[in-house]
Design an enzyme around this catalytic site. Structure first.
Site, PDB file in Angstrom:
ATOM      1  N   LYS A  22       0.825  -1.205   0.000  1.00  0.00           N
ATOM      2  CA  LYS A  22       0.000   0.000   0.000  1.00  0.00           C
ATOM      3  C   LYS A  22       0.863   1.260   0.000  1.00  0.00           C
ATOM      4  CE  LYS A  22      -1.614   2.142   3.620  1.00  0.00           C
ATOM      5  NZ  LYS A  22      -2.342   3.016   4.548  1.00  0.00           N
ATOM      6  N   ASN A  23       1.934   1.259   0.804  1.00  0.00           N
ATOM      7  CA  ASN A  23       2.760   2.451   0.949  1.00  0.00           C
ATOM      8  C   ASN A  23       3.626   2.731  -0.274  1.00  0.00           C
ATOM      9  OD1 ASN A  23       1.658   2.882   3.450  1.00  0.00           O
ATOM     10  ND2 ASN A  23       3.390   2.036   4.592  1.00  0.00           N
ATOM     11  N   CYS A 126      -4.181  13.434  13.016  1.00  0.00           N
ATOM     12  CA  CYS A 126      -4.382  12.025  12.709  1.00  0.00           C
ATOM     13  C   CYS A 126      -4.342  11.272  14.016  1.00  0.00           C
ATOM     14  CB  CYS A 126      -3.308  11.601  11.730  1.00  0.00           C
ATOM     15  SG  CYS A 126      -2.523  10.060  11.950  1.00  0.00           S
ATOM     16  N   ARG A 131       1.803  14.712  12.906  1.00  0.00           N
ATOM     17  CA  ARG A 131       2.411  14.472  11.599  1.00  0.00           C
ATOM     18  C   ARG A 131       2.397  15.730  10.726  1.00  0.00           C
ATOM     19  NH1 ARG A 131      -0.326   8.843   9.712  1.00  0.00           N
ATOM     20  NH2 ARG A 131       1.481   8.701   8.354  1.00  0.00           N
ATOM     21  N   ASP A 316       5.292   0.787  11.758  1.00  0.00           N
ATOM     22  CA  ASP A 316       4.054   0.156  11.300  1.00  0.00           C
ATOM     23  C   ASP A 316       3.925  -1.302  11.734  1.00  0.00           C
ATOM     24  OD1 ASP A 316       3.047   2.413  10.165  1.00  0.00           O
ATOM     25  OD2 ASP A 316       3.482   1.881   8.093  1.00  0.00           O
ATOM     26  N   ARG A 408      -8.422  -0.498   5.130  1.00  0.00           N
ATOM     27  CA  ARG A 408      -7.541   0.508   4.521  1.00  0.00           C
ATOM     28  C   ARG A 408      -6.203  -0.100   4.120  1.00  0.00           C
ATOM     29  NH1 ARG A 408      -5.829   4.275   8.218  1.00  0.00           N
ATOM     30  NH2 ARG A 408      -4.724   5.125   6.430  1.00  0.00           N
TER      31      ARG A 408
END
Length: 429
Positions: A22-23, A126, A131, A316, A408
């Protein structure tokens, strides 16, 4: 809202295919703003964030076509996406879209580079911290852009185009590195980015840009050197495997026990995670097909870990490791150095019987002999999957609410785990 029900206690045995990252997929999609020709991406994961970014890019005028599944195609294979930005129809990225996904703020650099202007909503806070985007904006100013903030929007202009510059980040930032790299490839002259993030996903984007005609040296290092070109062409590029998904399923297998092949995983992107799992007493083998995880009765050993930019232990995977360590034979120490508010999963893990104590940026995890199923609530993407890991070993039934966070970043999680013997069921809201 959908929920996920887990009945714990089953060992995992089988194969879990790893999806595209995803990233990497999100910034690769944004790269399509830089050329009027078609960018074709394969192995794009089917995720809520990808669908949202499609809407954002279509708002800028990008035509997007997702190819249908082919006969005999592996069900885990990602989508093939064709993105064509012949003309930029709108240089505004509105609040109602940017506020739903921070990565969409990265359109600022490509819009500036190609159109000389951009109006992009500030993304706001967030769940895992503030961030800020000040490093993004400073990089754009160094490349010659004029920046103003009005009504919650960044108004950026480069009337004579962007100019090459020497950019040195005070701290490592994945987002700011993406932004500076995407802008610099079309800037006039040479750009050097010092203290750049070296995550594999940034390297993947840089390699795609080179296929499009960009001139970039130092890929996969902390110093990127870019010689600007006047235009970029289309290209075809495959998204790298998701190292965070790999680490997550590795910890699922480590927690539940059993023997699982993580198919297509790239062990080279997971050095720190593999090291920590071996320290914890889990067998990890790098094989031709990917990475094999097995634990057959051996006790989990406690570990001491600080999160850090790549090649360190990824933030993560912090929540997932914490879930794993809740049943270690001893006390683990996990320090979060990247985000200031990334411990919201602690109170939910405690509902399952975990013994975790917070001391500022550090969590002390005292292993317990037993976790017990309960009702829990997902608070963000990685926190939600930590509850899945704990639920796989908890006695009885665990019900995870608000799993839209999971969607997500994890493609068909319940199907992948169920195929290896887990008792995991999605219950539609």
């Amino acid at each position: 809202m959908d929920r996920i029900r887990i009945r714990g206690g089953n060992r995992l045995n089988g194969t879990i295919p790893i999806s595209g990252a995803k990233n990497a997929a999100l910034p690769l999609m944004i790269v399509s703003l830089l050329t009027p020709e078609t960018l074709t991406l394969s192995n794009v994961p089917r995720l809520a964030d990808v669908r949202l970014l499609q809407r954002i890019l279509q708002n800028h005028g990008i035509d997007i076509m997702v190819a249908g599944k082919r006969p005999g195609q592996n069900g885990a294979a990602g989508d093939v996406m064709h993105l064509t930005a012949r003309e930029i129809a709108d240089t505004t990225a509105p609040y109602e879209l940017v506020s739903k996904m921070r990565a969409s703020f990265w359109v600022l650099g490509p819009l500036l580079a190609r159109c000389g202007e951009a109006r992009v909503s500030l993304p706001g806070g967030c769940a895992i911290g503030t961030r800020p985007v000040d490093m993004h904006l400073t990089a754009m100013e160094q490349l010659g852009a004029e920046i103003a903030i009005e009504g919650g929007y960044v108004i950026a202009r480069a009337r004579k185009g962007l100019k090459g510059a020497h950019i040195r980040f005070d701290k490592v930032s994945v987002g700011a590195t993406h932004a500076a790299l995407m802008a610099a490839v079309l800037a006039d002259g040479d750009t050097v980015i010092e203290n750049a993030a070296a995550e594999p996903e940034i390297g993947d984007v840089a390699e795609c840009l080179v296929k499009m005609g960009a001139r970039i040296e130092g890929i996969h290092s902390t110093e990127l050197r870019i010689r600007g070109v006047t235009s970029l062409s289309g290209a075809t590029h495959s998204v790298i495997p998701d190292r965070i998904e790999t680490g997550t399923y590795a910890m699922c297998a480590g927690m539940a026990g059993g023997d699982v092949l993580l198919k297509d995983a790239n062990a080279g992107h997971l050095g720190a995670v593999i090291d920590v799992m071996r320290q914890a007493g889990i067998d990890v083998d790098v094989v031709n097909e990917g990475v094999r995880i097995h634990r057959n009765g051996a006790a989990l050993r406690p570990v001491t870990v600080d999160t850090a930019p790549f090649p360190g232990f990824p933030t993560d995977c912090q929540a997932q490791l914490m879930a794993l360590m809740t049943m270690a034979t001893g006390t683990s120490t996990i320090r979060e150095t990247i985000f200031e508010n990334r411990f919201m999963h602690v109170q939910e893990l405690a509902r399952l019987g975990a013994d975790i104590h917070l001391h500022g940026d550090t969590a002390e995890v005292r292993g317990v002999r037993k976790l017990t199923g309960a009702q829990v609530m997902a608070t963000d993407l990685r926190a939600s999957v930590s509850l899945v890991i704990a639920g796989l070993a908890a006695a009885g039934e665990t019900m995870i609410n608000r799993v839209y966070h999971l969607d997500r970043g994890f493609e068909t999680l319940e199907e992948k785990l169920s195929a290896c013997g887990a008792d995991v069921t999605r219950i539609s809201g």
